[in-house]
Write a protein that holds these residues in place. Sequence first.
Motif, PDB file in Angstrom:
ATOM      1  N   SER A   1       7.711 -90.506 -58.363  1.00  0.00           N
ATOM      2  CA  SER A   1       8.471 -89.277 -58.519  1.00  0.00           C
ATOM      3  C   SER A   1       7.963 -88.267 -57.511  1.00  0.00           C
ATOM      4  N   LYS A   2       8.801 -87.833 -56.605  1.00  0.00           N
ATOM      5  CA  LYS A   2       8.385 -86.883 -55.591  1.00  0.00           C
ATOM      6  C   LYS A   2       8.476 -85.448 -56.075  1.00  0.00           C
ATOM      7  N   GLY A   3       9.042 -85.270 -57.270  1.00  0.00           N
ATOM      8  CA  GLY A   3       9.107 -83.935 -57.829  1.00  0.00           C
ATOM      9  C   GLY A   3       9.938 -82.985 -56.991  1.00  0.00           C
ATOM     10  N   SER A   4      11.044 -83.489 -56.408  1.00  0.00           N
ATOM     11  CA  SER A   4      11.836 -82.691 -55.480  1.00  0.00           C
ATOM     12  C   SER A   4      12.354 -81.419 -56.121  1.00  0.00           C
ATOM     13  N   SER A   5      12.679 -81.466 -57.422  1.00  0.00           N
ATOM     14  CA  SER A   5      13.205 -80.283 -58.083  1.00  0.00           C
ATOM     15  C   SER A   5      12.137 -79.222 -58.281  1.00  0.00           C
ATOM     16  N   LEU A   6      10.873 -79.581 -58.057  1.00  0.00           N
ATOM     17  CA  LEU A   6       9.780 -78.633 -58.207  1.00  0.00           C
ATOM     18  C   LEU A   6       9.338 -78.035 -56.879  1.00  0.00           C
ATOM     19  N   SER A   7       9.930 -78.462 -55.804  1.00  0.00           N
ATOM     20  CA  SER A   7       9.443 -78.062 -54.486  1.00  0.00           C
ATOM     21  C   SER A   7       9.562 -76.568 -54.232  1.00  0.00           C
ATOM     22  N   SER A   8      10.502 -75.908 -54.896  1.00  0.00           N
ATOM     23  CA  SER A   8      10.697 -74.480 -54.662  1.00  0.00           C
ATOM     24  C   SER A   8      10.047 -73.601 -55.730  1.00  0.00           C
ATOM     25  N   VAL A   9       9.341 -74.214 -56.676  1.00  0.00           N
ATOM     26  CA  VAL A   9       8.730 -73.445 -57.762  1.00  0.00           C
ATOM     27  C   VAL A   9       7.508 -72.674 -57.245  1.00  0.00           C
ATOM     28  N   ARG A  10       7.527 -71.383 -57.466  1.00  0.00           N
ATOM     29  CA  ARG A  10       6.409 -70.519 -57.072  1.00  0.00           C
ATOM     30  C   ARG A  10       5.777 -69.818 -58.273  1.00  0.00           C
ATOM     31  N   SER A  11       6.461 -69.861 -59.419  1.00  0.00           N
ATOM     32  CA  SER A  11       5.925 -69.206 -60.610  1.00  0.00           C
ATOM     33  C   SER A  11       6.346 -69.991 -61.845  1.00  0.00           C
ATOM     34  N   TRP A  12       5.547 -69.843 -62.903  1.00  0.00           N
ATOM     35  CA  TRP A  12       5.878 -70.532 -64.137  1.00  0.00           C
ATOM     36  C   TRP A  12       5.284 -69.766 -65.306  1.00  0.00           C
ATOM     37  N   ALA A  13       5.748 -70.103 -66.505  1.00  0.00           N
ATOM     38  CA  ALA A  13       5.237 -69.487 -67.719  1.00  0.00           C
ATOM     39  C   ALA A  13       5.320 -70.482 -68.851  1.00  0.00           C
ATOM     40  N   CYS A  14       4.569 -70.218 -69.902  1.00  0.00           N
ATOM     41  CA  CYS A  14       4.563 -71.068 -71.087  1.00  0.00           C
ATOM     42  C   CYS A  14       4.787 -70.188 -72.313  1.00  0.00           C
ATOM     43  N   TRP A  15       5.860 -70.462 -73.052  1.00  0.00           N
ATOM     44  CA  TRP A  15       6.227 -69.675 -74.233  1.00  0.00           C
ATOM     45  C   TRP A  15       6.609 -70.674 -75.323  1.00  0.00           C
ATOM     46  N   LEU A  16       5.713 -70.906 -76.253  1.00  0.00           N
ATOM     47  CA  LEU A  16       5.891 -72.004 -77.197  1.00  0.00           C
ATOM     48  C   LEU A  16       6.422 -71.596 -78.560  1.00  0.00           C
TER      49      LEU A  16
ATOM     50  N   ILE B   1       9.832 -72.742 -66.931  1.00  0.00           N
ATOM     51  CA  ILE B   1       9.345 -72.369 -68.253  1.00  0.00           C
ATOM     52  C   ILE B   1       8.986 -73.611 -69.055  1.00  0.00           C
ATOM     53  N   VAL B   2       7.807 -73.611 -69.648  1.00  0.00           N
ATOM     54  CA  VAL B   2       7.423 -74.642 -70.612  1.00  0.00           C
ATOM     55  C   VAL B   2       7.652 -74.050 -71.994  1.00  0.00           C
ATOM     56  N   MET B   3       8.437 -74.726 -72.818  1.00  0.00           N
ATOM     57  CA  MET B   3       8.790 -74.221 -74.136  1.00  0.00           C
ATOM     58  C   MET B   3       8.902 -75.367 -75.120  1.00  0.00           C
ATOM     59  N   ASP B   4       8.825 -75.043 -76.407  1.00  0.00           N
ATOM     60  CA  ASP B   4       9.020 -76.057 -77.426  1.00  0.00           C
ATOM     61  C   ASP B   4      10.504 -76.407 -77.507  1.00  0.00           C
ATOM     62  N   TYR B   5      10.819 -77.546 -78.104  1.00  0.00           N
ATOM     63  CA  TYR B   5      12.226 -77.906 -78.261  1.00  0.00           C
ATOM     64  C   TYR B   5      12.892 -77.093 -79.363  1.00  0.00           C
ATOM     65  N   SER B   6      12.073 -76.316 -80.077  1.00  0.00           N
ATOM     66  CA  SER B   6      12.517 -75.596 -81.262  1.00  0.00           C
ATOM     67  C   SER B   6      11.778 -74.264 -81.359  1.00  0.00           C
ATOM     68  N   ARG B   7      12.402 -73.303 -82.022  1.00  0.00           N
ATOM     69  CA  ARG B   7      11.771 -71.989 -82.152  1.00  0.00           C
ATOM     70  C   ARG B   7      10.479 -72.032 -82.967  1.00  0.00           C
ATOM     71  N   ASP B   8      10.463 -72.830 -84.037  1.00  0.00           N
ATOM     72  CA  ASP B   8       9.266 -72.896 -84.873  1.00  0.00           C
ATOM     73  C   ASP B   8       8.701 -74.296 -84.988  1.00  0.00           C
ATOM     74  N   GLY B   9       9.168 -75.215 -84.149  1.00  0.00           N
ATOM     75  CA  GLY B   9       8.651 -76.573 -84.146  1.00  0.00           C
ATOM     76  C   GLY B   9       9.398 -77.540 -85.032  1.00  0.00           C
ATOM     77  N   SER B  10      10.386 -77.047 -85.788  1.00  0.00           N
ATOM     78  CA  SER B  10      11.126 -77.908 -86.701  1.00  0.00           C
ATOM     79  C   SER B  10      12.539 -78.162 -86.184  1.00  0.00           C
ATOM     80  N   ASP B  11      13.182 -79.174 -86.729  1.00  0.00           N
ATOM     81  CA  ASP B  11      14.557 -79.470 -86.344  1.00  0.00           C
ATOM     82  C   ASP B  11      15.514 -78.338 -86.696  1.00  0.00           C
TER      83      ASP B  11
END
Length: 352
Positions: free
Chosen positions: A67-82, A98-108
Motif C-alpha cells: 500500500s503506497k498510501g497515495s490518498s495520504l500523500s497530501s495530509v499535513r494535519s490530523w486529529a483524533c476525536w473518539l 480525522i481518527v474517530m470511533d464508528y459510533s458516538r458512544d461506542g455502541s451500535d
Amino acid sequence: MRYLPIIILLVFASACISQGDNVQTLSSTSAVTQNVTPSTHSPTSALGVTLSTQTPSGPYLSDNRSSKGSSLSSVRSWACWLQNASPAVIAESGFDLIVMDYSRDGSDATAYTREEIEEIKGADVIPIAYISIGEAEDYRFYWNESWKDNPPGWLGPENPNWEGDYAVKYWDEGWKKIVFQYLDKIIAQGFMGVYLDKVDEYWFWAENGYNESWTAKRMIEFILEIANYTRSKAGQDFIIIPQNGEYLLEYDNGTLLATVSGWASEDVFYDGLEPSPWIAEKVPLLKKVVEVGKPVFVVDYVDDGTRSEENLSRILDFIEKARKEGFIPYATFEDRKLDRLDVIPGIQPPLN
C-alpha cells in the motif's frame, strides 16, 4: 526560521483576543475508548529475525500487496476525536484527516450513518475508524455479559488500568471472526481506513507465558489479514494505520511495512507534560516508516488547557520536534480523553 515561534505566538495571541478564552470544546460522554501509554517493557532485540512463513489459518490471508498510501500523500494535519464526535464540526475543522470511533458512544445505537461519514469526506477530510484489535471492550456490539463468568477461550484478563477492556488471544479464530464483523460495519459506513489500536498487546502475552517472537509474529500476521480482508472489500486504497507497537518492525521481514499505509504513535516526544522517556526507542523505528515514503502520525498529550506562555511553548516544541523528524503531529489535552478537538488558532491545524 528562528523567528517563527515569535510570529506564531503573535498570531495565537491575536486569535485569543478575537475568539475568546476557550479552546474549542464540545459535549462529551463518559470515557469509552482506550489510549495506551507505551509500556516500560524493553522488547527483546529481534533484528534479523525472519517472519514465520507459516500460512495463517482462516479464509483471510494476506497477499502481501504493497500500500503506497497515495490518498495520504497530501495530509499535513490530523486529529483524533473518539467520544461523541460531530461530523459537522469535523468537516469545518480544517484538519486533513480525522481518527474517530464508528459510533458516538461506542455502541451500535449511536453509530454514524453513511451520510454523516460522506459529509466528512465531502469536506476533503479523510475519516479513519478507530478499532482495538488486541483487547475486547465490554460496551461494544459483540460483547456478551455471560463472558464475565464463562469467558470464551480467547478472552483474557481485564486490563487493570482500563475497566471494561480485556486482553484477547488475537490469533484465535473466534476473536478474528468478531474483528472481521466489526470491519464490515466500518466499511459499510464509508470510512476510508482503520486505525488499529492495541497492536502492542503481543507484549502482554509475552509477559504471560508466551514467547515474544511468536506473539509478535502472530500480531503481524493479523494486521496483514486485516489489510487483505478490508482491501478485498473496500479497494486497494483502504488505509491501514497501526497505533503504537512500532517495536513490531523489529520482527518484520519487510512485509508489514510494505502493507501498512502509515503508522501512529503516542507519547513520542512528551509523556504528558514532561519529556518522553521513549524518544530514543521510538523515533528510529518510526523513521523507518518515513524512509519508505509513508506518513507517521504522532499524538502527544501536551496541552494543559491554558493559554499560558509555558503551555504554548511546550506545544510548539512538540510540533517542531515532530516535523523535524518528518512526522505529522497532533497536540492534544493532557487528560487523554480525546473527547473534543484541540483547535489552536494559527497553530493547529496549520494555516497552510
